[in-house]
Write an enzyme that holds these catalytic residues in place. Structure first.
Site, PDB file in Angstrom:
ATOM      1  N   ASP A   1       0.876  -1.170   0.000  1.00  0.00           N
ATOM      2  CA  ASP A   1       0.000   0.000   0.000  1.00  0.00           C
ATOM      3  C   ASP A   1       0.917   1.224   0.000  1.00  0.00           C
ATOM      4  O   ASP A   1       1.511   1.572   1.015  1.00  0.00           O
ATOM      5  CB  ASP A   1      -0.890  -0.044   1.244  1.00  0.00           C
ATOM      6  CG  ASP A   1      -1.650   1.262   1.460  1.00  0.00           C
ATOM      7  OD1 ASP A   1      -1.524   2.180   0.630  1.00  0.00           O
ATOM      8  OD2 ASP A   1      -2.360   1.361   2.475  1.00  0.00           O
TER       9      ASP A   1
ATOM     10  N   GLN B   1       1.019   6.499   1.006  1.00  0.00           N
ATOM     11  CA  GLN B   1       1.796   7.565   1.654  1.00  0.00           C
ATOM     12  C   GLN B   1       3.246   7.582   1.186  1.00  0.00           C
ATOM     13  O   GLN B   1       4.053   8.322   1.757  1.00  0.00           O
ATOM     14  CB  GLN B   1       1.784   7.383   3.180  1.00  0.00           C
ATOM     15  CG  GLN B   1       0.412   7.498   3.798  1.00  0.00           C
ATOM     16  CD  GLN B   1      -0.177   8.894   3.688  1.00  0.00           C
ATOM     17  OE1 GLN B   1       0.535   9.879   3.469  1.00  0.00           O
ATOM     18  NE2 GLN B   1      -1.482   8.996   3.834  1.00  0.00           N
TER      19      GLN B   1
ATOM     20  N   LYS C   1      -3.107  12.076  -3.213  1.00  0.00           N
ATOM     21  CA  LYS C   1      -2.050  12.245  -2.210  1.00  0.00           C
ATOM     22  C   LYS C   1      -0.709  12.575  -2.864  1.00  0.00           C
ATOM     23  O   LYS C   1       0.304  12.686  -2.204  1.00  0.00           O
ATOM     24  CB  LYS C   1      -1.934  10.989  -1.348  1.00  0.00           C
ATOM     25  CG  LYS C   1      -3.180  10.770  -0.479  1.00  0.00           C
ATOM     26  CD  LYS C   1      -2.981   9.638   0.480  1.00  0.00           C
ATOM     27  CE  LYS C   1      -4.286   9.084   0.998  1.00  0.00           C
ATOM     28  NZ  LYS C   1      -4.778   9.730   2.197  1.00  0.00           N
TER      29      LYS C   1
ATOM     30  N   CYS D   1      -7.851   6.530  10.657  1.00  0.00           N
ATOM     31  CA  CYS D   1      -8.237   5.250  10.031  1.00  0.00           C
ATOM     32  C   CYS D   1      -7.256   4.139  10.392  1.00  0.00           C
ATOM     33  O   CYS D   1      -6.993   3.245   9.584  1.00  0.00           O
ATOM     34  CB  CYS D   1      -8.357   5.365   8.518  1.00  0.00           C
ATOM     35  SG  CYS D   1      -9.681   6.445   8.011  1.00  0.00           S
TER      36      CYS D   1
HETATM   37  N1  PMP Z   1      -3.501   3.601   2.753  1.00  0.00           N
HETATM   38  C1  PMP Z   1      -2.939   4.573   3.457  1.00  0.00           C
HETATM   39  C2  PMP Z   1      -1.647   4.327   4.146  1.00  0.00           C
HETATM   40  C3  PMP Z   1      -3.553   5.819   3.520  1.00  0.00           C
HETATM   41  O1  PMP Z   1      -2.987   6.795   4.217  1.00  0.00           O
HETATM   42  C4  PMP Z   1      -4.774   6.025   2.852  1.00  0.00           C
HETATM   43  C5  PMP Z   1      -5.507   7.350   2.925  1.00  0.00           C
HETATM   44  N2  PMP Z   1      -5.423   7.993   4.135  1.00  0.00           N
HETATM   45  C6  PMP Z   1      -5.312   4.974   2.121  1.00  0.00           C
HETATM   46  C7  PMP Z   1      -4.648   3.771   2.085  1.00  0.00           C
HETATM   47  C8  PMP Z   1      -6.603   5.103   1.384  1.00  0.00           C
HETATM   48  O2  PMP Z   1      -6.508   6.047   0.386  1.00  0.00           O
HETATM   49  P1  PMP Z   1      -7.808   6.539  -0.399  1.00  0.00           P
HETATM   50  O3  PMP Z   1      -8.783   6.964   0.661  1.00  0.00           O
HETATM   51  O4  PMP Z   1      -7.317   7.666  -1.221  1.00  0.00           O
HETATM   52  O5  PMP Z   1      -8.312   5.378  -1.189  1.00  0.00           O
END
Ligand code: PMP
Length: 609
Positions: free
Chosen positions: A214, A217, A240, A380
């Site tokens: 993932d 970031q 991002k 989250c």
């Molecule tokens: N993974 C990480 C580490 C994140 O920080 C985020 C968003 N905060 C996501 C996944 C999900 O990204 P998105 O909401 O743009 O799909």
């Protein structure tokens, strides 16, 4: 001016990092927030967009908006060309071997869900295991939980240590012949840890296990080379990395993607359709059902161009100095504790204020009054917060346009907030022996609401209203500690909240309650709820339109009744308690009725005799 060979830029030199020009490129940085110049430090949530990206998106709609693929018309061909060019830019950005390996999605979340659904459907069976880590974003936990539930598979979790680093020995122990996939975050959005993903992948591959990374970031802070990492999947979101929302990317190794079934059916992902049988399109279209966010992809392409022009190496070096400086400045504020002290970190500092205890929510709201935008809460990553035994953190996160001067200002304001809180440290309230519930503020919730609306109408700005809320909170009747039980805890709030209610003695349908929170802002909101609800009849409580009330107070824009701030959770709890009392009253009435019916009627004749 004619260029001499000396004055001509040399191609092999990295681009210069010109912070002034970079800041000029982001129009939003010129605005003010609550009367102060904007200091945007919520970049892990989303980054701001440079003018070039905004213009490219406008130009798309102004000059060649059309649906892509399958088009003989010129506009359709132009749009397709731009869309596919964006894919090629992403391919180069990640150093993927082929553009077929780049699938456009709505974001990192959708990219992970795609793998969970498609790879999961094909390759995961009952008893199999998926390995994730303790520091995952919910979007890299929940899709796997859903899959495991569906398939009867198990989720295994790599633990983290106190510094916020993965325990690699434990990771190795978790891998078994039943492990079907490892899915880990490259850079943690709550702790800033840079995980050793190359090593994690090497260890998994030695056992033939594929790995998803993932990268939500990571991609805006460091150069990512998917071939060098040798990851099987890599997910990120456009917004991002200075691009628009609604567009993201799943990189997948071609060989694996070919073996995976499509996960959504529809237009653009087929080769041919008959009622008897459908055959699927080649990669990457097989995974791109329906009309994608074309302008979003084109905008993402422009964002990648911009990042490449500034130079990822330059961005990384600049952000490293911001991180070092901010860490030093925050650590120097007594009472502030940084959560997440990994040796390798980037762009994120999470912290709590222990002394005096100050909720992250209050820190965030107070910084906002100075134009400083940060994020507070669990980000989250609830399991991370549970690991540290805290409800949430305040988080500052950097992008290429942040400055050392901004950090100095944040540190000064934060120190002032902490000092002020220390000066005003709430004395332990004198809790009376017997419970003292507040007297009703008005004869009904509607009258109470009208009085409060009148008070707030005098206050024009959010800072004034915020001060009023704090003032209400200061006068909140004390709640004895013995009522702060787990049963009285309200979940879903950023801060710790307890509500204890009872039926007012001597009544059958009047609810009254005491409540408390560790966040000053929430104490103020509790006071408002108490004025409206406490001491009122349950039928009036249940029929009161609370959403409209908060909108009339002018707080709805700052405190959405929606999911995050817990106001909705508090209202829900009060309404549930009111329903409970109403139900008890109904049962009691029924019992009395039955009793009256069963009692032998007094005989008239007996009375006469
Ligand atoms: N993974 C990480 C580490 C994140 O920080 C985020 C968003 N905060 C996501 C996944 C999900 O990204 P998105 O909401 O743009 O799909």
């Amino acid at each position: 001016m004619k260029q001499t060979p000396e004055s001509r830029p040399r191609a092999h030199l990295p681009p210069l990092f010109d912070l002034v020009r970079i800041r000029e490129a982001f129009p939003i940085l010129r605005r003010t927030v609550n009367g102060h110049p904007l200091i945007y430090l919520d970049n892990a949530a989303t980054t701001q967009k440079p003018q070039g990206v905004i213009e490219v998106i406008s130009r798309f709609y102004e000059q060649y908006n059309a649906n892509i693929h399958r088009s003989v018309n010129l506009l359709g061909q132009l749009a397709t060309q731009e869309f596919e060019e964006a894919r090629a830019k992403v391919q180069r950005f990640l150093n993927a071997a082929s553009a077929k390996e780049i699938i456009f999605t709505r974001g990192a979340t959708e990219a992970i869900n795609l793998v969970a659904q498609s790879f999961g459907r094909a390759f995961v069976q009952a008893g199999d295991e998926i390995v994730i880590s303790h520091m995952e974003h919910h979007s890299n936990i929940v899709p796997w939980q859903m899959l495991c539930e569906e398939k009867g598979a198990k989720l295994r979790v790599i633990p983290i240590d106190e510094n916020g680093e993965l325990l690699l020995e434990e990771y190795e122990k978790l891998l078994t012949p039943r492990t079907k996939l490892v899915s880990v975050v490259h850079v943690s959005n709550s702790l800033g840890t840079i995980n050793p993903v190359k090593e994690i992948i090497r260890i998994a591959h030695a056992r033939g296990i594929p790995v998803l990374v993932d990268g939500a970031q990571a991609v805006s802070h460091m150069r990512v080379d998917v071939q060098d990492l040798d990851c099987d999947f890599y997910a990120f979101s456009g917004h991002k990395v200075y691009g628009p929302t609604g567009i993201g990317v799943l990189y997948g190794k071609e060989e694996l993607l070919r073996k995976m079934p499509p996960w959504q059916g529809g237009g653009d992902m087929i080769a041919s359709v008959t009622f008897a049988k459908t055959t699927y399109a080649d990669l990457p279209n097989k995974f791109e059902a329906g009309t994608p966010d074309i302008a979003g992809a084109v905008g993402l392409g422009a964002a990648i161009d911009y990042v490449e022009r500034v130079g990822l190496e330059n961005i990384a070096a600049h952000e490293e100095s911001l991180l070092q400086h901010a860490t030093r400045r925050l650590q120097a504020i007594p009472g502030v504790r940084i959560i997440g002290k990994a040796a390798r970190k980037t762009a994120v500092i999470s912290f709590v204020v222990d002394d005096p205890p100050l909720s992250a929510l209050d820190v965030g709201v107070k910084l906002d009054l100075h134009g400083i935008e940060i994020r507070t809460g669990h980000h989250c990553c609830q399991p991370v917060m549970d690991r540290y035994g805290i409800p949430g953190t305040a988080r500052i996160s950097f992008a290429m346009y942040n400055t050392i001067a901004e950090i100095d200002y944040v540190a000064e304001v934060l120190a002032k907030i902490v000092n002020e809180a220390a000066g005003k440290a709430r004395p332990t309230p004198q809790v009376p022996r017997e419970l003292i519930f507040p007297k009703p503020f008005a004869p009904s919730p509607a009258v109470a609401a009208a009085k409060l609306i009148e008070t707030f109408d005098f206050l024009e700005t959010w800072p004034e209203r915020y001060q009023m809320i704090l003032e209400f909170g200061r006068k909140l009747p004390p709640m004895p500690d013995e009522l702060k039980t787990e049963a009285n805890r309200v979940r879903g709030c950023q801060s710790t909240v307890h509500i204890a209610a009872r039926k007012r003695p001597g009544t059958s349908d009047v609810l009254e309650f005491l409540a408390d929170s560790d966040a000053d802002l929430v104490r103020g909101l509790i006071a408002i709820l108490q004025k409206v609800y406490s001491g009122q009849r349950v039928s009036d409580i249940l029929s009161f339109d609370v959403e409209n009330f908060f909108a009339r107070l002018g707080l709805d824009k700052h405190l959405t009744l929606g999911r995050r701030n817990g106001l909705a959770a508090m209202v829900q709890r009060i309404r549930d308690l009111a329903r409970q009392i109403a139900e008890e009253a109904r049962q009691e009435e029924e019992r009395l009725k039955e009793e009256t019916q069963q009692r032998p009627a007094k005989s008239v004749s007996a009375g006469v005799s």
